[in-house]
Design an enzyme around this catalytic site. Structure first.
Site, mmCIF file in Angstrom:
data_model
loop_
_atom_site.group_PDB
_atom_site.id
_atom_site.type_symbol
_atom_site.label_atom_id
_atom_site.label_comp_id
_atom_site.label_asym_id
_atom_site.label_seq_id
_atom_site.Cartn_x
_atom_site.Cartn_y
_atom_site.Cartn_z
ATOM 1 N N GLU A 126 0.845 -1.200 0.000
ATOM 2 C CA GLU A 126 0.000 0.000 0.000
ATOM 3 C C GLU A 126 0.879 1.248 0.000
ATOM 4 O O GLU A 126 1.843 1.345 0.752
ATOM 5 C CB GLU A 126 -0.897 -0.031 1.238
ATOM 6 N N ASN A 163 -6.993 -18.491 7.760
ATOM 7 C CA ASN A 163 -7.454 -19.088 9.012
ATOM 8 C C ASN A 163 -8.598 -18.260 9.589
ATOM 9 O O ASN A 163 -8.953 -17.207 9.060
ATOM 10 C CB ASN A 163 -6.305 -19.187 10.014
ATOM 11 N N LYS A 173 -12.874 -11.913 16.992
ATOM 12 C CA LYS A 173 -12.118 -11.331 18.107
ATOM 13 C C LYS A 173 -12.854 -10.167 18.765
ATOM 14 O O LYS A 173 -12.598 -9.829 19.918
ATOM 15 C CB LYS A 173 -10.747 -10.857 17.616
#
EC number: 2.8.2.20
Length: 499
Positions: free
Chosen positions: A101, A296, A302
């Site tokens: 980026e 994953n 979270k």
């Protein structure tokens, strides 16, 4: 009438000469048209200054052309929405190059937007002869140079600057054959990631979940409208959760949308991290420590239990775009779906080898840092070692690599202890210095009183010294009294000497 032989010969030579001259003139005018035809000088100059087609050459001497008509790929979305994972998976494809980026392109586009919104700036540009066409051409060429030159050449070039999508319609105006991948993620997960990782974004108050959710809602609404205006044939919405749950299914859809042939490498981007023509990482990108891992489920939920209760209660009103995008604002956590078996297996192996992957993340970031410091030799040597060894897998861990990883962790731990010790010593020195300064300041304040005491004492000392000879004392007693007087003066001066 029949011509004599000599006349026939002359006639043939004349015809031959005419043919040669005609061919010469034709070839000459083809190569040098300006010699026989008048050309507008302004058009000729502009054609020389602006080259429509530009070229790049890779290490294998293959030549790639790039221009405004090429099918560029833009990855957009709110930061922390899976844009880095998306570009890493595309970077693993041998025909695609995204790279790190830069944030250059969205800033240039925002500057242009500022010029257009300001009447004063717009008038100044018009008076200076800067038309819309001139501006668009200049911005397009600048953006194209950034995209083409900040990495290795490739058949398909890609740019990952998430906020570019906020001006997606204008980007399509500059590059009519470009396509957008619009990364969408549950706003609660995005905001939690922004706050927990302290990602600085203009307008986001990292101390307030409520304010950040409102900012996310506004940003995603603008991008959603831009993607809708661009059209489904030019902008594809990609849900981060579905990409993680079903990588192969969604990568096949994405590559088909981009007209890029299928390649299994996109499912194993972690094997190409910092490899030549692979997936380059930057130490300043917040997701670098995550994309070194295989796909994953670690980051999926979270955020659950981390958002304040009042924000959870008002979530539907704070962020109505959650419902628009298909997320349940009252579900904690939502049911995103069942993952593919190999994704679940990746997650289990990551949990079992957490320390190993954390150490590997530190190594990768250190390698990226050394690239910025122009130590490419070290990186090339490490890449050669990786190529000579068998490819690393989660199921098999080479003992030598494991021992090197352990040694590296121990060295880092020792360095951290040394650094903490140095910091403690420095803190103690600062406290001692501060204490000395306070004492010296108090001494300075008490100095006038002491000087007055000395002035009162000195006459008595002089009288005593003068009276001793009159009393018949010996010279030794005089010297002793003088030395005692000097010692008293030295005691008074010592504190000031420390300063």
């Amino acid at each position: 009438m029949r011509l004599p032989y000599r006349n026939k010969k002359v006639t043939l030579w004349v015809l031959f000469g005419i043919i040669v001259i005609t061919m010469f003139l034709f070839k000459f005018t083809e190569l040098r048209p300006t010699c026989l035809f008048k050309v507008d000088a302004a058009n000729e100059l502009s054609s020389q200054m602006v080259r429509v087609e530009k070229y790049l050459t890779d290490d294998n001497q293959r030549v790639y052309s790039y221009n405004r008509e090429m099918p560029l790929i833009f990855i957009g979305g709110v930061p922390r929405s899976g844009t880095t994972l998306m570009r890493a998976m595309l970077d693993a494809h041998p025909d695609v190059r995204c790279g790190q980026e830069t944030r250059v392109i969205p800033r240039i586009l925002q500057l242009r937007s500022h010029w257009l919104k300001s009447e004063k700036e717009s008038l100044r540009l018009q008076e200076a002869g800067i038309t819309k066409e001139v501006m668009n051409s200049a911005i397009a060429q600048f953006c194209l140079e950034i995209i083409a030159k900040h990495g290795e050449p490739a058949p398909r070039l890609c740019n990952k600057d998430p906020l570019t999508l906020k001006m997606g319609s204008y980007v399509i105006e500059l590059f009519p054959n470009a396509k957008f991948l619009f990364m969408v993620r549950d706003g609660r997960a995005t905001v939690h990631s922004i706050i927990s990782r302290k990602v600085t974004i203009t307008g986001f108050d990292l101390s307030s979940y409520r304010q950040c959710m409102q900012k996310w809602n506004h940003a995603i609404e603008v991008m959603h409208e831009q993607c809708r205006d661009i059209g489904k044939d030019r902008c594809m919405m990609v849900y981060y959760e579905q990409l993680v749950l079903h990588p192969e299914e969604w990568m096949r859809k994405i590559l088909k949308f981009l007209d890029v042939p299928w390649n299994d490498a996109v499912l194993h981007h972690e094997e190409f991290i910092n490899k030549p023509n692979g997936v380059p990482l930057s130490k300043v990108e917040r997701s670098s420590d995550q994309v070194i891992k295989p796909v994953n489920l670690e980051a999926m939920s979270k955020w659950v239990g981390q958002i304040p209760g009042d924000v959870v209660r008002d979530m539907a009103d704070i962020a109505p775009m959650l419902s628009v995008l298909g997320y349940d604002p009252y579900a904690n956590p939502p049911d995103y779906g069942k993952p593919d078996a190999w994704v679940q297996d990746n997650t289990s192996k990551l949990k079992a080898n957490r320390m190993l992957w954390e150490s590997k993340a530190k190594q990768v970031l250190q390698m990226s840092s050394s690239e910025d410091d122009n130590t490419n030799t070290i990186i090339n040597n490490s890449n050669n070692k990786d190529n000579n060894n068998n490819q690393y897998t989660i199921n098999k861990i080479i003992p030598e690599q494991h021992s090197r990883q352990r040694q590296h962790v121990q060295q880092q731990h020792l360095q951290q202890q040394q650094q903490q010790h140095l910091q403690q010593q420095q803190h103690q020195r600062q406290q001692q210095q501060q204490q000395r300064e306070e004492e010296s300041e108090s001494e300075r304040e008490a100095e006038p009183d002491r000087e007055q005491q000395l002035l009162h004492q000195k006459p008595k000392d002089v009288i005593t010294i003068k009276q001793l000879p009159l009393a018949g004392s010996n010279n030794n007693n005089i010297n002793n009294n003088i030395n005692n007087n000097n010692n008293n003066n030295n005691i008074m001066e010592d504190p000031m000497a420390d300063t």
